[in-house]
Every structure is written in C-alpha cells, then in structure tokens.
Motif scaffolding. Structure first.
Motif, short mmCIF file in Angstrom:
data_model
loop_
_atom_site.label_atom_id
_atom_site.label_comp_id
_atom_site.label_asym_id
_atom_site.label_seq_id
_atom_site.Cartn_x
_atom_site.Cartn_y
_atom_site.Cartn_z
N ASP A 22 2.77 9.53 -6.00
CA ASP A 22 3.52 10.77 -5.82
C ASP A 22 4.52 10.99 -6.95
OD1 ASP A 22 2.15 11.28 -3.49
OD2 ASP A 22 3.71 10.46 -2.18
N ARG A 64 1.10 4.45 -2.81
CA ARG A 64 1.08 5.88 -2.51
C ARG A 64 2.33 6.58 -3.05
NH1 ARG A 64 -0.68 3.55 2.42
NH2 ARG A 64 1.37 3.85 3.36
N ARG A 83 0.83 -1.20 0.00
CA ARG A 83 0.00 0.00 0.00
C ARG A 83 0.87 1.26 0.00
NH1 ARG A 83 -3.19 -0.59 -2.64
NH2 ARG A 83 -4.36 1.22 -1.86
#
Length: 324
Positions: free
Chosen positions: A226, A222, A218
């Motif tokens: 980014d 993320r 996870r």
C-alpha cells in the motif's frame, strides 16, 4: 556464515593453533556459537577459550588472543573482539545475511530441505495411541524433506520403539491445530497438557505467538504494498537473533529426524517467532519517513521469517493463517 559454519571455523582455528605449537590441547568435537550475552558485542560469540584454558594450561585471555589471530583471517569474518574473561565475539560480513534472506525467499517453504538422508528408510514401530500416531506422522513429513522415507508399523509393548508419553485424555476437542501442537510441543518424555490454554489468543500461548508472528509478516507485506515498496534483501542491523534462528532451520530439521524429536521443530518455531516479533516495529516507515533500502531489507527479512514459520507449521500439520 551460519552458526554451524562459524563453529567449524572456530574449530579450524583451534586446529591451526595446535599445529603451530601455540596451544597444547586436544581439539574439541564442537564449539558452541551463540548470540552474544550481556557485555558481548557483534553477531555471534563463543566461550571456546574458557573451555580450553584449563586443559591447555593457559589463561582464557591467552587462549582467546591466540585464536583471535587465526579467526580474523577467516573468510566471512569481519572482526573478532575479546570481551569479559575470554569470550570471542564475531562481526560477520553482512553479505552473508543478505544471501541467507535471498535463499529463503527463493526456496520458499522448501528452505532447509536437503538430501542428507537420501535413500534411507526409517522404520517406526508405534503403539495404537494418538500421540504416537501424530509424532510418527510428523517425523515422516520431516524425513521427506531430508530425502528419507518412513515406514510406520504398529506394535505392542517393548516391540514399539517410538513411545512418547501418552496423552492423558483425548485432545480432539481442542480442534485439529491446537490438538497437534499439544501433542508435539512437549519433549517425548514429558506428558502433554490437554487444556484450553492452547486456545487462548495471548502471548502465554506458544502456538499463538508462532501463528501471530506469521500473520504479522503477511500484514506487513500488504501494508508495504500500500505504501508502494517491496522487499529487497540487504544489510540489516541489530537482527542477530532472528538471523541466527533462520540460519539454524536446516540443522533443526535434520536433528528432528535423526533424534526422532519433532518437538525440536516446534520449539524452534517459537524461537523464530519471538525474534520475528521483536524485529517488526522498524519495518515500515513512520510519520513522514520515506521507504528506504533499510526498510526494504527489513521487510525481506520479515518475509523470510514468515516463510520459515509457515513451512515449519505445515510440517507439523498445522495451518498458518495470513490473518489472525
């Protein structure tokens, strides 16, 4: 091609060799297919030639060469190489890995759910004991993924047909998640350990490794967002163990139900987690490296692994946090 499908392909090759008079041997019921060991190569390997050599009255090398000729023509097999005394090593078409990842990402936590046991009603007679109650609850959850329904009854003594070795003490002080893991991870005939080891946040704790691997997948999602790129299934090199473990997930779910062994699922999740953690260092670009198709494919594989880990923990009644 999954390990189970490849095993069937190997058995069909044996059958053809027997039918064509190249081998005189009884066709076995199964062919063991695993990740190649030391000295091996490719995606998977089998020792079937060594197993058949003596009953066939031939050398393992001869049996391997006979089967190699049939297996190189099989759909989904890109190449077959003989190593050592007669191990058959397979290189598979990479599209199979891409299809597997796409399927997992498409089906989500329902990956591995099937109707193989549709319409079946499984009656579990359990004693009034916490481990038996938890095992029965998880079996009912997993059975539901295979189309079956479980009816739980309470019984005493020999009338109880689901009797794992009882917990030596109350596991509830460990907390809900660690307590369930402590009761489910050991095989039914093994006595569970109700100790604080299930709470430590380090690699010696299998539950920690499973939850940590999920949380890392996870975090990678993320971080990739980014950096401006998203997962896209594709060719992934040198991830054989992880791909094999993910492909084996549907079989593990069925086996957990039919064998009444939820520990099969718990141990499988540890295998997936360990293979996942080993694969993660190459997912994100390093330094000035730009995101490429390889990075997107690795990210997709990591997300597929995280999906299987989360789904498996959910069936065990254990939380899969995104942050750990």
């Amino acid at each position: 091609m999954t390990p189970v499908e490849l095993s069937r392909t190997v058995l069909r090759a044996v059958r053809r060799a027997v039918d064509e008079g190249e081998l005189t041997v009884a066709v076995p019921e199964r062919a063991v297919v695993t990740v190649p060991g030391p000295g091996g190569c490719g995606d998977y390997a089998t020792n079937i030639a060594l197993k058949l050599a003596r009953p066939a009255g031939q050398s393992p090398q001869y049996v391997a060469e006979v089967l190699q000729r049939h297996l190189t023509r099989a759909a989904g097999v890109r190449g077959v190489e003989i190593t050592g005394p007669g191990f058959l090593n397979f290189r598979l078409e990479r599209a199979e890995t891409e299809d597997l990842v796409r399927r997992i990402l498409r089906e989500g936590r329902a990956y591995g759910h099937h109707h193989a046991l549709a319409g079946q009603v499984i009656t579990l007679r359990v004693p009034y004991e916490i481990r038996a109650e938890v095992v029965a609850d998880v079996l009912a959850r997993i059975a539901g993924t295979q189309g079956a329904r479980v009816e739980i009854e309470h019984a005493h003594g020999p009338r109880a047909d689901l009797r794992p070795v009882p917990a030596p003490e109350d596991p509830t002080p460990l907390g809900a998640d660690a307590a369930r893991w402590a009761l489910l991870y050991p095989a039914p005939h093994d006595r569970p350990r109700i100790t604080a080891d299930h709470l430590v946040q380090r690699e010696t704790n299998p539950l920690f490794r499973v939850r940590y691997a999920h949380a890392r997948t996870r975090a990678l999602h993320r971080n990739a967002a980014d950096l401006g790129f998203a997962p896209e299934p594709g060719a992934v090199e040198q991830q054989n163990q992880l791909v094999a473990a993910l492909a084996d997930h549907p079989r593990i779910l069925r086996a957990a139900v039919t064998q009444r062994r939820p520990d099969r699922l718990a141990r499988h999740l540890v295998t997936v987690a360990d293979a996942t953690l080993a694969s993660l260092p190459g997912v994100l670009p390093r330094g000035e490296e730009k995101p490429s198709a390889a990075h997107r494919a690795r990210l997709a594989l990591a997300e597929a692994a995280g999906t299987v880990l989360a789904g498996g923990l959910s069936l065990l009644g254990i939380d899969a946090p995104d942050h750990l």
